[in-house]
Design a protein around this motif. Sequence first.
Motif, PDB file in Angstrom:
ATOM      1  N   ASP A  97       0.836  -1.210   0.000  1.00 24.89           N
ATOM      2  CA  ASP A  97       0.000   0.000   0.000  1.00 24.89           C
ATOM      3  C   ASP A  97       0.865   1.252   0.000  1.00 24.89           C
ATOM      4  N   GLN A  98       1.921   1.243   0.797  1.00 26.02           N
ATOM      5  CA  GLN A  98       2.827   2.399   0.844  1.00 26.02           C
ATOM      6  C   GLN A  98       3.510   2.611  -0.509  1.00 26.02           C
ATOM      7  N   LEU A  99       3.995   1.532  -1.100  1.00 27.42           N
ATOM      8  CA  LEU A  99       4.677   1.631  -2.391  1.00 27.42           C
ATOM      9  C   LEU A  99       3.747   2.162  -3.477  1.00 27.42           C
ATOM     10  N   LEU A 100       2.510   1.719  -3.447  1.00 19.83           N
ATOM     11  CA  LEU A 100       1.541   2.153  -4.446  1.00 19.83           C
ATOM     12  C   LEU A 100       1.128   3.611  -4.256  1.00 19.83           C
ATOM     13  N   ASP A 101       1.337   4.109  -3.057  1.00 19.52           N
ATOM     14  CA  ASP A 101       0.915   5.467  -2.721  1.00 19.52           C
ATOM     15  C   ASP A 101       2.002   6.509  -2.947  1.00 19.52           C
ATOM     16  N   MET A 102       3.129   6.113  -3.511  1.00 23.25           N
ATOM     17  CA  MET A 102       4.206   7.078  -3.717  1.00 23.25           C
ATOM     18  C   MET A 102       4.858   6.911  -5.072  1.00 23.25           C
ATOM     19  N   ASP A 103       5.628   7.891  -5.415  1.00 25.56           N
ATOM     20  CA  ASP A 103       6.393   7.917  -6.658  1.00 25.56           C
ATOM     21  C   ASP A 103       7.744   7.246  -6.401  1.00 25.56           C
ATOM     22  N   PRO A 104       8.288   6.523  -7.387  1.00 24.42           N
ATOM     23  CA  PRO A 104       9.581   5.871  -7.174  1.00 24.42           C
ATOM     24  C   PRO A 104      10.729   6.812  -6.804  1.00 24.42           C
ATOM     25  N   LEU A 105      10.594   8.102  -7.060  1.00 28.93           N
ATOM     26  CA  LEU A 105      11.660   9.042  -6.694  1.00 28.93           C
ATOM     27  C   LEU A 105      11.368   9.829  -5.422  1.00 28.93           C
ATOM     28  N   ASP A 106      10.317   9.471  -4.690  1.00 22.99           N
ATOM     29  CA  ASP A 106      10.032  10.147  -3.423  1.00 22.99           C
ATOM     30  C   ASP A 106      11.206  10.048  -2.442  1.00 22.99           C
ATOM     31  N   TRP A 107      11.931   8.948  -2.481  1.00 29.76           N
ATOM     32  CA  TRP A 107      13.081   8.790  -1.585  1.00 29.76           C
ATOM     33  C   TRP A 107      14.114   9.885  -1.849  1.00 29.76           C
ATOM     34  N   LEU A 108      14.352  10.198  -3.122  1.00 26.96           N
ATOM     35  CA  LEU A 108      15.345  11.202  -3.486  1.00 26.96           C
ATOM     36  C   LEU A 108      14.865  12.601  -3.099  1.00 26.96           C
ATOM     37  N   ARG A 109      13.603  12.878  -3.357  1.00 26.93           N
ATOM     38  CA  ARG A 109      13.052  14.185  -2.980  1.00 26.93           C
ATOM     39  C   ARG A 109      13.176  14.400  -1.474  1.00 26.93           C
ATOM     40  N   THR A 110      12.906  13.351  -0.702  1.00 26.90           N
ATOM     41  CA  THR A 110      13.003  13.446   0.750  1.00 26.90           C
ATOM     42  C   THR A 110      14.435  13.721   1.189  1.00 26.90           C
ATOM     43  N   VAL A 111      15.390  13.014   0.604  1.00 30.28           N
ATOM     44  CA  VAL A 111      16.804  13.203   0.939  1.00 30.28           C
ATOM     45  C   VAL A 111      17.251  14.623   0.611  1.00 30.28           C
ATOM     46  N   LEU A 112      16.742  15.173  -0.501  1.00 29.79           N
ATOM     47  CA  LEU A 112      17.112  16.519  -0.919  1.00 29.79           C
ATOM     48  C   LEU A 112      16.320  17.617  -0.206  1.00 29.79           C
ATOM     49  N   GLY A 113      15.408  17.195   0.692  1.00 22.85           N
ATOM     50  CA  GLY A 113      14.628  18.162   1.447  1.00 22.85           C
ATOM     51  C   GLY A 113      13.466  18.738   0.666  1.00 22.85           C
ATOM     52  N   GLU A 114      13.107  18.079  -0.436  1.00 28.60           N
ATOM     53  CA  GLU A 114      11.972  18.528  -1.247  1.00 28.60           C
ATOM     54  C   GLU A 114      10.704  17.826  -0.751  1.00 28.60           C
ATOM     55  N   GLN A 115       9.585  18.319  -1.188  1.00 27.97           N
ATOM     56  CA  GLN A 115       8.293  17.713  -0.829  1.00 27.97           C
ATOM     57  C   GLN A 115       8.059  16.475  -1.697  1.00 27.97           C
ATOM     58  N   PRO A 116       7.821  15.307  -1.084  1.00 25.60           N
ATOM     59  CA  PRO A 116       7.495  14.114  -1.888  1.00 25.60           C
ATOM     60  C   PRO A 116       6.191  14.345  -2.655  1.00 25.60           C
ATOM     61  N   SER A 117       6.041  13.646  -3.773  1.00 23.76           N
ATOM     62  CA  SER A 117       4.818  13.818  -4.571  1.00 23.76           C
ATOM     63  C   SER A 117       3.650  13.089  -3.963  1.00 23.76           C
TER      64      SER A 117
END
Length: 193
Positions: A173-193
């Motif tokens: 459910d978590q995987l389906l609810d996010m974009d595959p690059l959310d991890w990178l956005r989080t690391v860079l301090g950006e807002q996940p999609s």
Amino acid sequence: MADELAQVARFLYEAGTLKQSRRTGWWMAGVRDPESVAEHAWRTSLIASIIAKLEGADPARAAFLAVWHDSQETRTGDVNHLAKKYADKADARAVTADQVTGMPESLASTVRDLIAEYEDRESAEAICASDADKLECMLQGIEYKSQGYELAQRWIDNSRARLVTKTANELADQLLDMDPLDWLRTVLGEQPS
């Protein structure tokens, strides 16, 4: 002992062929250069250790099962679900028995027992490893779909429907609810999609 170790060495070369063996089912989704069986096995092992730890099972055992789960494909190839309809399914136990013939018996029996445990799917660790196999396929499908392979949705749906453990289902459910690059956005301090 030298002859037995020579057989182990041969198997190590044989296992290396999985680095070039592609997961053939993805071709039906239009993926030109799908992941290799070895790449799939690596992430499946990682996922198995996570699911097992969260399910209260032995994560090392689950990862051990997962790393070996497709080892027979050095001899059978990656037979996708459509091909299985027309070809007899190779017996993983028999293939494994052939692969370990001539190895030190302590190693050979460990691998035979490991494959039998995975195939029986009765232990908590084998169930976690099996769920990891399905979850990794779902995750790969999500990644392929994000690259424009819309037909990967079938693999996402089929894999999701076959999960058993609470952890695998919740993680799906978590995987389906996010974009595959959310991890990178989080690391860079950006807002996940």
